[in-house]
Design a protein around this motif. Structure first.
Motif, PDB file in Angstrom:
ATOM      1  N   VAL A   1       0.846  -1.202   0.000  1.00 30.28           N
ATOM      2  CA  VAL A   1       0.000   0.000   0.000  1.00 30.28           C
ATOM      3  C   VAL A   1       0.885   1.257   0.000  1.00 30.28           C
TER       4      VAL A   1
ATOM      5  N   ASP B   1       1.104   4.079  -2.861  1.00 32.43           N
ATOM      6  CA  ASP B   1       0.880   5.463  -2.448  1.00 32.43           C
ATOM      7  C   ASP B   1       1.993   6.355  -3.005  1.00 32.43           C
TER       8      ASP B   1
ATOM      9  N   TYR C   1     -11.410  -2.768  -5.943  1.00 32.36           N
ATOM     10  CA  TYR C   1     -12.081  -2.654  -4.640  1.00 32.36           C
ATOM     11  C   TYR C   1     -13.186  -3.689  -4.562  1.00 32.36           C
TER      12      TYR C   1
ATOM     13  N   PHE D   1      -6.634   4.424  -6.920  1.00 35.49           N
ATOM     14  CA  PHE D   1      -6.061   4.059  -5.633  1.00 35.49           C
ATOM     15  C   PHE D   1      -6.278   5.180  -4.618  1.00 35.49           C
TER      16      PHE D   1
ATOM     17  N   ARG E   1      -5.553   5.622  -0.511  1.00 32.29           N
ATOM     18  CA  ARG E   1      -4.964   5.031   0.686  1.00 32.29           C
ATOM     19  C   ARG E   1      -6.010   4.842   1.790  1.00 32.29           C
TER      20      ARG E   1
ATOM     21  N   SER F   1      -7.846   1.583   1.654  1.00 30.97           N
ATOM     22  CA  SER F   1      -7.001   0.429   1.350  1.00 30.97           C
ATOM     23  C   SER F   1      -7.549  -0.875   1.928  1.00 30.97           C
TER      24      SER F   1
ATOM     25  N   ILE G   1      -9.411  -2.813  -0.678  1.00 29.35           N
ATOM     26  CA  ILE G   1      -8.727  -3.298  -1.887  1.00 29.35           C
ATOM     27  C   ILE G   1      -8.576  -4.817  -1.802  1.00 29.35           C
TER      28      ILE G   1
END
Lengths: 345, 288
Positions: A13, A17, A29, A40, A42, A45, A48
């Motif tokens: 992650v 990022d 997702y 994306f 964060r 996350s 995901i």
């Protein structure tokens, strides 16, 4: 290039990022048991799901957008698609054949392809609709990726598949640790497990493999089966839109702010006007003829001109069909010469 | 125009590599000729010349309205002007028929393969045309006239519904005087004014004198005419590999990608629109 690194889940992650500052980054997702690609973020996350199975959107969405202006410049910013699966990578063979051949390329596609960086992930929980192994594939990538990630629970085993991927590994080395002895074997075992899952789905349904399908469409071309296969089709085109190899499109012109603009839009060979010519002539007036055409294109045309079938066994069309038409049952019907699966009321 | 003016800003942005297969060349309408009650010929001058070979086609855009494929009917060696003869049959062609001298349109091309003129040299050639098929064949005939003396024999046999539908009638009357051309026309339905043959085009082939086993036939017209024309030619002794057809399919991109005009393993826009009969005869429904 082989297994070379490991990355912990939370480091992945962090890695994405960091990449998000210089790339557009898209990830799958999880939402209502399906995976949808999104930018994306964060903060999201936890939602995901990199590994379990393919996303609902096919990868072609990032190469030939569902609708785009062809009267303007293509987008140049590089884009990372993290979480792409082997069935989508296999579809690139068809898309590249149509749009990307050097002598005869579509400049919009070539640009989109150049900007695309592919992080593939081995499938850990294939869907019941998956049949990649029958179509000559596997639930893990063997080519076409820049970086591949094999989930081992809390961490991933990583390998680079291209100089572009290797460069990213080198430039962001601090997120990774070196692979250890035994990672190769662990990856192999995990892949074997996923393969067995897909094989079980395939054999339970009796989905034929490529060898059995060789020449089947041509043999059954005049068969009455086609009318049966598609009794419940409502001509919505969802199978075309969901399919990673379907590439047909329509150019159309519009006037916007007193300017002429030209768009390219995904088209569907199921629509009655698809092959209609001026004056009303239509080589495929009947819906069943158009559906036969779809299968012919995938299992007869592409093998003849490109040496590959245009089906990767992703099962998206099965999932998308409102009429519950299942391509696996059609393939079975073509091979067996009979239809055993009248749709349920 | 019924629903708004045609926008005049039709330039496409240039891509980095300068090539966009979907972009057209802005072109000026120099003249509009009314040929028949349903067919008009546009005389176009593209900003940059679009060289084409007989049998190749172009896509004509009414900016912001739509685009349709047409095979030019003008002399290919006349580089900077293109004639397109267009029948009014649908949404875009209706707008095309409203175009006036001085209007701006877009032309994209040339697209497709065209006729193999070098292969035709030194041979006996029969051109068989029907209705709208006269348009592409006019550009082929001009190419043949440009090859003067390099063909062994040249026959033209054309048919259309009525004398009113006969394209380029005055010009054809001039052609008929040429010593290097044997020409006959027919109409399906006669009228008091028409002095020529009445009947479909296959009824005026009996006086064609050629070594059929070696000769070339070029057929262009509506599918039904091409079908029966081809059957007749094969009966006469033409080889399947020597019968050239123009296959009409729905073409959108014109560069073999969009999928609409597939014909077995071919795309009509890329591998055609000119096909030899042997290339298409084994398709399940070649004439549909």
């Amino acid at each position: 290039m082989g297994v070379s690194h490991r990355i912990a889940h939370e480091k992945l992650v962090d890695f994405l990022d960091e990449l998000a500052s210089s790339f557009d980054v898209y990830v799958p997702y999880s939402q209502n048991k399906r995976l949808y690609l999104g930018r994306f973020d964060r903060a999201k996350s936890a939602e995901i799901d990199f590994s379990s199975r393919r996303s609902s959107e096919p990868v072609k969405t990032f190469l030939v957008a569902p609708i785009k202006k062809v009267s303007s410049r293509p987008d140049n910013r590089p884009l990372i698609l993290a979480g792409v699966k082997a069935c989508d990578l296999a579809s690139l063979g068809i898309q590249d054949f149509v749009f990307g051949q050097k002598s005869d390329s579509d400049p919009f596609y070539v640009k989109a392809r150049e900007r695309l960086v592919l992080f593939s992930f081995d499938c850990t929980e294939p869907a019941e609709t998956c049949f990649c192994t029958a179509m000559g594939g596997n639930p893990y990538a063997q080519s076409q990726y820049d970086l591949n990630f094999s989930s081992m629970g809390g961490f991933f085993i990583v390998e680079a598949g291209s100089p572009k991927g290797q460069k990213l590994l080198d430039e962001h080395a601090r997120f990774f640790t070196a692979a250890v002895a035994g990672d190769d074997a662990a990856q192999k075992a995990s892949r074997q497990t996923s393969c067995s899952k897909v094989n079980e789905f395939v054999s339970k349904r009796g989905t034929p493999d490529l060898q059995a399908l060789n020449g089947a469409v041509a043999r059954q071309y005049e068969s009455q089966l086609w009318k049966d296969f598609y009794a419940t089709c409502v001509e919505c085109g969802a199978c075309n839109l969901a399919c990673p190899t379907c590439h047909c499109f329509l150019l159309f012109d519009k006037t916007q702010d007193n300017r002429a603009v030209r768009f390219m839009e995904w088209d569907s060979c199921l629509y009655s006007r698809f092959a209609r010519v001026a004056g009303g002539g239509n080589p495929r007036k009947q819906l069943w003829q158009r559906l036969r055409n779809r299968l012919e294109k995938k299992f007869d045309y592409f093998p003849k001109v490109a040496g590959m079938v245009a089906c990767t066994g992703c099962g998206r069309c099965v999932e998308a069909c409102l009429g519950k038409i299942d391509i696996r049952e059609i393939l079975k019907g073509l091979v067996n010469g009979r239809w055993n699966n009248p749709p349920n009321d | 125009m019924a629903d708004g003016i045609i926008p005049q800003t039709i330039e496409f942005e240039k891509l980095d590599n300068g090539f966009n297969p979907y972009a057209y060349v802005p072109s000026e309408v120099l003249d509009v000729i009314t040929e028949t009650p349903t067919i008009k010929t546009l005389v176009l001058k593209p900003e940059t010349p679009i060289g084409f070979k007989a049998g190749q086609f172009v896509a004509l855009s009414v900016p912001g309205v739509g685009e349709c494929p047409f095979t030019p009917s003008s002399r290919p060696s006349m580089q900077d002007i293109i004639h397109l003869s267009i029948m009014k049959v649908g949404r875009v062609t209706e707008r095309i028929h409203e175009l006036k001298k001085g209007d701006r349109v877009g032309v994209r091309g040339p697209l497709g393969n065209g006729y193999p003129l070098d292969y035709f040299k030194g041979k006996e050639i029969l051109v068989l045309g029907g209705g709208c098929g006269f348009a592409p064949l006019r550009s082929l005939m001009y190419s043949f006239f440009d090859l003067s003396g390099q063909l062994k024999k040249l026959y033209y046999r054309g048919g259309c519904r009525t004398a009113k539908d006969l394209l380029y009638r005055k010009e054809m009357e001039e052609w008929a005087k040429r010593p290097d051309l044997n020409m006959r026309l027919t109409v399906d339905q006669g009228d008091p004014e028409w002095k020529g043959n009445v009947g479909v085009v296959t009824t005026i082939l009996d006086d064609v004198e050629m070594d059929f086993a070696q000769a070339i036939a070029v057929v262009c017209g509506p599918p039904i005419m091409m079908k029966f024309g081809t059957m007749k030619l094969l009966q006469m002794g033409f080889k399947e590999t020597n019968v050239y057809l123009s296959m009409e399919k729905n073409m959108s991109c014109g560069v073999g990608k969009c999928g609409h005009c597939r014909l077995g393993i071919y795309y009509a826009c890329k591998h055609g629109p000119v096909f030899r009969y042997d290339q298409v005869k084994d398709l399940p429904d070649p004439w549909d």
